[in-house]
Design an enzyme around this catalytic site. Structure first.
Site, PDB file in Angstrom:
ATOM      1  N   ARG A 223     -40.865  48.225 -36.063  1.00 46.03           N
ATOM      2  CA  ARG A 223     -39.568  47.979 -36.713  1.00 46.03           C
ATOM      3  C   ARG A 223     -39.577  46.585 -37.343  1.00 46.03           C
ATOM      4  O   ARG A 223     -40.467  45.778 -37.091  1.00 46.03           O
ATOM      5  CB  ARG A 223     -38.417  48.141 -35.720  1.00 46.03           C
ATOM      6  CG  ARG A 223     -38.593  47.382 -34.403  1.00 46.03           C
ATOM      7  CD  ARG A 223     -37.295  46.875 -33.873  1.00 46.03           C
ATOM      8  NE  ARG A 223     -36.685  45.927 -34.785  1.00 46.03           N
ATOM      9  CZ  ARG A 223     -37.040  44.649 -34.887  1.00 46.03           C
ATOM     10  NH1 ARG A 223     -38.007  44.143 -34.146  1.00 46.03           N
ATOM     11  NH2 ARG A 223     -36.439  43.852 -35.743  1.00 46.03           N
ATOM     12  N   GLY A 224     -38.531  46.334 -38.141  1.00 49.20           N
ATOM     13  CA  GLY A 224     -38.472  45.075 -38.877  1.00 49.20           C
ATOM     14  C   GLY A 224     -39.196  45.271 -40.200  1.00 49.20           C
ATOM     15  O   GLY A 224     -40.308  45.842 -40.239  1.00 49.20           O
ATOM     16  N   ALA A 225     -38.570  44.819 -41.290  1.00 48.31           N
ATOM     17  CA  ALA A 225     -39.051  45.173 -42.627  1.00 48.31           C
ATOM     18  C   ALA A 225     -40.507  44.763 -42.896  1.00 48.31           C
ATOM     19  O   ALA A 225     -41.287  45.549 -43.451  1.00 48.31           O
ATOM     20  CB  ALA A 225     -38.119  44.558 -43.667  1.00 48.31           C
ATOM     21  N   ALA A 226     -40.885  43.555 -42.530  1.00 43.18           N
ATOM     22  CA  ALA A 226     -42.244  43.090 -42.828  1.00 43.18           C
ATOM     23  C   ALA A 226     -43.274  43.853 -41.989  1.00 43.18           C
ATOM     24  O   ALA A 226     -44.345  44.240 -42.494  1.00 43.18           O
ATOM     25  CB  ALA A 226     -42.355  41.582 -42.568  1.00 43.18           C
TER      26      ALA A 226
ATOM     27  N   ARG B 223     -37.639  55.769 -42.785  1.00 45.81           N
ATOM     28  CA  ARG B 223     -36.392  54.985 -42.725  1.00 45.81           C
ATOM     29  C   ARG B 223     -36.045  54.569 -44.160  1.00 45.81           C
ATOM     30  O   ARG B 223     -36.922  54.111 -44.892  1.00 45.81           O
ATOM     31  CB  ARG B 223     -36.554  53.739 -41.831  1.00 45.81           C
ATOM     32  CG  ARG B 223     -36.776  54.086 -40.356  1.00 45.81           C
ATOM     33  CD  ARG B 223     -36.739  52.846 -39.481  1.00 45.81           C
ATOM     34  NE  ARG B 223     -35.394  52.312 -39.314  1.00 45.81           N
ATOM     35  CZ  ARG B 223     -35.135  51.123 -38.766  1.00 45.81           C
ATOM     36  NH1 ARG B 223     -36.116  50.351 -38.347  1.00 45.81           N
ATOM     37  NH2 ARG B 223     -33.875  50.709 -38.634  1.00 45.81           N
TER      38      ARG B 223
ATOM     39  N   CYS C  68     -30.185  39.872 -34.998  1.00 49.01           N
ATOM     40  CA  CYS C  68     -31.327  40.796 -34.993  1.00 49.01           C
ATOM     41  C   CYS C  68     -32.642  40.047 -34.733  1.00 49.01           C
ATOM     42  O   CYS C  68     -32.632  38.960 -34.121  1.00 49.01           O
ATOM     43  CB  CYS C  68     -31.383  41.601 -36.290  1.00 49.01           C
ATOM     44  SG  CYS C  68     -32.374  43.116 -36.133  1.00 49.01           S
TER      45      CYS C  68
ATOM     46  N   ASP D 164     -33.591  43.229 -45.012  1.00 47.92           N
ATOM     47  CA  ASP D 164     -34.334  44.467 -45.245  1.00 47.92           C
ATOM     48  C   ASP D 164     -34.486  44.723 -46.727  1.00 47.92           C
ATOM     49  O   ASP D 164     -35.424  45.386 -47.165  1.00 47.92           O
ATOM     50  CB  ASP D 164     -33.643  45.641 -44.556  1.00 47.92           C
ATOM     51  CG  ASP D 164     -33.919  45.574 -43.078  1.00 47.92           C
ATOM     52  OD1 ASP D 164     -33.223  44.806 -42.392  1.00 47.92           O
ATOM     53  OD2 ASP D 164     -34.869  46.231 -42.625  1.00 47.92           O
TER      54      ASP D 164
ATOM     55  N   LYS E 184     -29.413  43.815 -40.870  1.00 50.57           N
ATOM     56  CA  LYS E 184     -28.861  44.483 -39.687  1.00 50.57           C
ATOM     57  C   LYS E 184     -27.342  44.473 -39.657  1.00 50.57           C
ATOM     58  O   LYS E 184     -26.725  43.460 -39.967  1.00 50.57           O
ATOM     59  CB  LYS E 184     -29.436  43.782 -38.446  1.00 50.57           C
ATOM     60  CG  LYS E 184     -29.004  44.316 -37.103  1.00 50.57           C
ATOM     61  CD  LYS E 184     -29.261  45.788 -36.919  1.00 50.57           C
ATOM     62  CE  LYS E 184     -30.694  46.211 -37.179  1.00 50.57           C
ATOM     63  NZ  LYS E 184     -30.888  47.665 -37.271  1.00 50.57           N
TER      64      LYS E 184
ATOM     65  N   LYS F 262     -39.101  41.854 -50.137  1.00 43.42           N
ATOM     66  CA  LYS F 262     -37.780  42.402 -49.787  1.00 43.42           C
ATOM     67  C   LYS F 262     -36.888  42.568 -51.023  1.00 43.42           C
ATOM     68  O   LYS F 262     -35.760  43.015 -50.914  1.00 43.42           O
ATOM     69  CB  LYS F 262     -37.057  41.487 -48.782  1.00 43.42           C
ATOM     70  CG  LYS F 262     -37.892  40.976 -47.635  1.00 43.42           C
ATOM     71  CD  LYS F 262     -38.213  42.066 -46.657  1.00 43.42           C
ATOM     72  CE  LYS F 262     -39.045  41.567 -45.494  1.00 43.42           C
ATOM     73  NZ  LYS F 262     -38.410  40.543 -44.700  1.00 43.42           N
TER      74      LYS F 262
HETATM   75  C1  RUB Z   1     -34.486  44.681 -38.544  1.00 43.45           C
HETATM   76  C2  RUB Z   1     -33.723  43.709 -39.375  1.00 43.45           C
HETATM   77  C3  RUB Z   1     -34.431  42.430 -39.755  1.00 43.45           C
HETATM   78  C4  RUB Z   1     -35.110  42.629 -41.122  1.00 43.45           C
HETATM   79  C5  RUB Z   1     -36.040  41.484 -41.464  1.00 43.45           C
HETATM   80  O1  RUB Z   1     -33.823  45.915 -38.375  1.00 43.45           O
HETATM   81  O2  RUB Z   1     -32.603  43.926 -39.793  1.00 43.45           O
HETATM   82  O3  RUB Z   1     -33.532  41.363 -39.878  1.00 43.45           O
HETATM   83  O4  RUB Z   1     -35.870  43.828 -41.106  1.00 43.45           O
HETATM   84  O5  RUB Z   1     -37.121  41.444 -40.573  1.00 43.45           O
HETATM   85  P1  RUB Z   1     -34.508  47.057 -37.463  1.00 43.45           P
HETATM   86  P2  RUB Z   1     -38.530  40.771 -41.006  1.00 43.45           P
HETATM   87  O6  RUB Z   1     -34.714  46.488 -36.107  1.00 43.45           O
HETATM   88  O7  RUB Z   1     -33.489  48.191 -37.487  1.00 43.45           O
HETATM   89  O8  RUB Z   1     -35.801  47.457 -38.138  1.00 43.45           O
HETATM   90  O9  RUB Z   1     -38.197  39.379 -41.412  1.00 43.45           O
HETATM   91  O10 RUB Z   1     -39.385  40.832 -39.765  1.00 43.45           O
HETATM   92  O11 RUB Z   1     -39.056  41.569 -42.126  1.00 43.45           O
END
Ligand code: RUB
EC number: 5.3.1.29
Length: 316
Positions: free
Chosen positions: A22-25, A65, A130, A199, A210, A235
């Site tokens: 999870r998390g965009a990156a 997703r 988040c 995201d 989030k 992003k």
């Molecule tokens: C994760 C979320 C993070 C972004 C950025 O949501 O909202 O703030 O994805 O993350 P979820 P990053 O837990 O539902 O995936 O900076 O790691 O890309």
């Protein structure tokens, strides 16, 4: 499920769907590696069959997703230039592009961290929402510069990604205070920056992150606390330049409460949106690996990076 998609690719798609990845990156990194695996394990001898398999794999990953634009951006990057006429060359293209993508992602996050760290001063207190690896890269770089940073971490119901943030900040040596989401306004007076990830960032500078980010930003603006969004250019959502809106994922209500509790309280309708949209007027800066931008000027960077059009590699 499309039989052409390799089991390892299906496993990664499943883990994105269930949020083990999870998390965009992190999602972007995982899908690039998945396409690499699909290319390496393909038994196709015909270039058109090979291309069809890659498209099928991309579609399976794409459908997991809907909100994090880093996912389709990663697919587009890895599958660009699929015009070679031999399977071996096509395979090598995908492997090289995936490796290049993952290396660029890592480098971008490190560069973004340096840019973001410059906004943080010694002794600053941040509030997080988040878990964002881009946001944490800024804190890590500031700590490495010798700055003392403290953090107020929102737990981020219903999935409690704030726990991951608390743990990683603790590992960096940052003192953490964990709060329930509804206590955020109470603590904003003690905070120098709200620091969140994204995201997706739309062409008008809106930040999709989030659920709860927009309420936090409105409260922060009311208290005069700057809101900093750490979002590498991965992003940026190219589709929003031509008027597309960002699809907000609705997740299973079981993440909020189980069926038994639901029945006990009279079976109300339950909604569980995963993300929300923060309008640009509540954001002070979008920090990218290319520097920091007021949200209203992010479209200039988008045009430079994407042009006006994009192709969709998962479409047949
Ligand atoms: C994760 C979320 C993070 C972004 C950025 O949501 O909202 O703030 O994805 O993350 P979820 P990053 O837990 O539902 O995936 O900076 O790691 O890309």
């Amino acid at each position: 499920m499309d039989e052409r998609v390799r089991p390892e690719v299906r496993r990664i798609a499943e883990e994105i769907d269930t949020m083990e990845i999870r998390g965009a990156a992190t999602i972007a990194d995982a899908v690039a590696r998945a396409l690499r695996t699909q290319a390496q394990e393909s038994e196709a001898t015909d270039p058109e069959v090979f291309r069809g398999e890659l498209r099928a794999a991309a579609r399976t990953l794409y459908e997991t997703r809907p909100t994090a634009v880093s996912l389709p951006n990663a697919l587009r990057y890895v599958l660009r230039g699929m015009s070679s006429t031999t399977v071996e060359r096509l395979r090598q293209n995908v492997v090289d592009s995936a490796d290049e993508f993952c290396a660029r992602l890592e480098r971008a996050q490190a560069d973004l961290g340096q840019v973001g760290a410059n906004r943080l001063r010694d002794g600053d207190v941040i509030m997080t929402h988040c878990h964002s690896t881009d946001a944490l890269a800024c804190v890590e770089a500031a700590v490495e510069q010798g700055k003392h940073i403290e953090a107020i971490v929102k737990e981020t119901r219903p999935r409690n990604q704030g726990h991951i943030t608390a743990k990683q900040l603790h590992e960096m040596g940052v003192p953490v205070t964990l709060i329930v989401d509804s206590a955020a306004r109470r603590y904003l007076n003690d905070v120098d920056h709200v620091l969140v990830g994204a995201d997706a960032v739309a062409a008008d500078g809106s930040v999709i992150n989030k659920i709860g980010t927009s309420g936090l930003a409105v409260n922060a603006r009311d208290r005069g606390t700057p809101i900093m969004v750490a979002a590498q250019t991965l992003k940026l959502h190219p589709g929003t330049m031509t008027g597309h809106t960002v699809d907000i994922e609705m997740r299973d209500t079981e993440e909020i409460l189980d069926d038994e509790t639901l029945a006990e309280i009279g079976n109300p309708t339950v909604k569980n949106p995963a993300f929300d949209v923060t309008p640009p007027r509540y954001v002070d800066a979008i920090v990218t690996e290319r520097g920091q931008f007021p949200p209203e000027s992010i479209v200039i960077l988008m045009r430079e990076l994407f042009g006006e059009g994009t192709t969709e590699p998962w479409a047949d």
